[in-house]
Design an enzyme around this catalytic site. Structure first.
Site, mmCIF file in Angstrom:
data_model
loop_
_atom_site.group_PDB
_atom_site.id
_atom_site.type_symbol
_atom_site.label_atom_id
_atom_site.label_comp_id
_atom_site.label_asym_id
_atom_site.label_seq_id
_atom_site.Cartn_x
_atom_site.Cartn_y
_atom_site.Cartn_z
ATOM 1 N N SER A 65 0.954 -1.314 -0.031
ATOM 2 C CA SER A 65 -0.041 0.044 -0.045
ATOM 3 C C SER A 65 0.724 1.227 -0.072
ATOM 4 O O SER A 65 1.995 1.240 0.352
ATOM 5 C CB SER A 65 -0.939 -0.041 1.323
ATOM 6 O OG SER A 65 -1.600 -1.132 1.281
HETATM 7 N N1 SAM Z 1 -0.459 -4.984 4.109
HETATM 8 C C1 SAM Z 1 0.349 -5.001 2.810
HETATM 9 C C2 SAM Z 1 1.553 -4.851 2.789
HETATM 10 O O1 SAM Z 1 2.149 -4.117 3.708
HETATM 11 O O2 SAM Z 1 2.484 -5.128 1.790
HETATM 12 C C3 SAM Z 1 -0.420 -4.911 1.598
HETATM 13 C C4 SAM Z 1 -1.648 -5.965 1.230
HETATM 14 S S1 SAM Z 1 -2.323 -5.998 -0.367
HETATM 15 C C5 SAM Z 1 -2.822 -4.433 -0.597
HETATM 16 C C6 SAM Z 1 -3.411 -7.051 0.135
HETATM 17 C C7 SAM Z 1 -3.048 -8.560 0.488
HETATM 18 O O3 SAM Z 1 -4.447 -9.043 0.729
HETATM 19 C C8 SAM Z 1 -2.895 -9.224 -0.749
HETATM 20 O O4 SAM Z 1 -1.341 -9.854 -0.344
HETATM 21 C C9 SAM Z 1 -3.753 -10.579 -0.924
HETATM 22 O O5 SAM Z 1 -3.157 -11.654 -1.138
HETATM 23 C C10 SAM Z 1 -4.215 -10.345 0.569
HETATM 24 N N2 SAM Z 1 -5.645 -11.046 0.653
HETATM 25 C C11 SAM Z 1 -6.910 -10.935 -0.053
HETATM 26 N N3 SAM Z 1 -7.817 -11.884 0.307
HETATM 27 C C12 SAM Z 1 -7.436 -12.229 1.525
HETATM 28 C C13 SAM Z 1 -7.785 -13.198 2.334
HETATM 29 N N4 SAM Z 1 -9.044 -13.729 2.395
HETATM 30 N N5 SAM Z 1 -7.205 -13.803 3.404
HETATM 31 C C14 SAM Z 1 -5.699 -13.583 3.530
HETATM 32 N N6 SAM Z 1 -5.187 -12.619 2.514
HETATM 33 C C15 SAM Z 1 -5.903 -11.976 1.771
#
Ligand code: SAM
Length: 225
Positions: A65
């Site tokens: 993000s």
């Molecule tokens: N917090 C992260 C960082 O600091 O890099 C950014 C995260 S990215 C915007 C969103 C993340 O949510 C992705 O890695 C995606 O694979 C994960 N995600 C989406 N749905 C999910 C779920 N149901 N359970 C776990 N992870 C999930």
């Protein structure tokens, strides 16, 4: 611990121009953003862009993000140091590393094992010892370590997942983007006994939350197409 590195000056500029200038003034949040070496959490070829005012790709179609959003969501949890925090969506591990400086333990859940492994590796290299990385469907929370005094979701949900509200401790806060592609708002939920108060903040843009309480691929595409 403060990491001294070749990007320290750029990181300080990021904090001043992207975060403090947008009125995030909590000194603990600013210190955490100044301390965590964001460039270590992006793919090597993108390191020189790590401190830009934008999200960046991290593989598997996912993103780290924008720095301001990481700081904003962290500030909205109002952490004071002793909390157990859940993050849904580990991605690169950067947000977890920022949270880890402000609370006692972070449990973070990632759907993709490859991203979870890489995040764990970077956190270990940086000697961050109070983050537990799990692989699974984070839309169900992580019941084994509940209740949480803070929950932060870094992917957009169709609605707030009931499992996450269930796992929120009395007095705890949940920060989550809710909505469809191109129309998401940041929501802050607060639990008071068996009641919940919700405040809806500005527009944001996140990748979709998947899993039981997330978007299916088809629903997510159909929201615009
Ligand atoms: N917090 C992260 C960082 O600091 O890099 C950014 C995260 S990215 C915007 C969103 C993340 O949510 C992705 O890695 C995606 O694979 C994960 N995600 C989406 N749905 C999910 C779920 N149901 N359970 C776990 N992870 C999930």
């Amino acid at each position: 611990m403060r990491w001294q590195d070749e990007y320290a000056a750029e990181r300080a500029r990021m904090v001043e121009e992207q975060i403090r200038a947008r009125h995030i003034e909590d000194p603990l949040v600013l210190a955490a953003m100044l301390a965590v070496p964001r460039h270590r959490f992006v793919p090597p070829e993108l390191r020189v862009r790590a401190y830009e005012d934008r999200p960046l790709p991290i593989g598997a179609g996912q993103t780290i993000s924008q720095p301001y959003i990481v700081a904003l969501m962290t500030a909205l949890l109002h952490l004071s140091g002793g909390e157990v925090v859940l993050e849904v969506g580990t991605g690169s591990g950067y947000q977890a590393a920022v949270l880890a400086r402000l609370c006692s333990v972070v449990h973070t859940v990632e759907q993709y094992p490859e991203l979870a492994r890489r995040a764990q590796q970077i956190l270990s290299e940086l000697s961050v010892t109070n983050v537990r990385v799990h692989t699974g469907d984070g839309s169900l929370g992580w019941p084994a370590a509940a209740p949480y005094q803070g929950i932060l979701v870094t992917a957009a949900a169709p609605e707030v997942p009931p499992a996450l509200l269930d796992q929120l401790d009395d007095g705890g806060r949940l920060v989550i983007p809710v909505g469809a592609r191109g129309d998401q708002k940041l929501q802050v939920w607060r639990r008071i006994g068996d009641h919940f108060r919700m405040k809806s903040l500005g527009l944001v843009s996140f990748v979709p939350l998947r899993g039981l309480y997330g978007w299916t691929d088809r629903e997510w595409r159909e929201e615009i197409d």
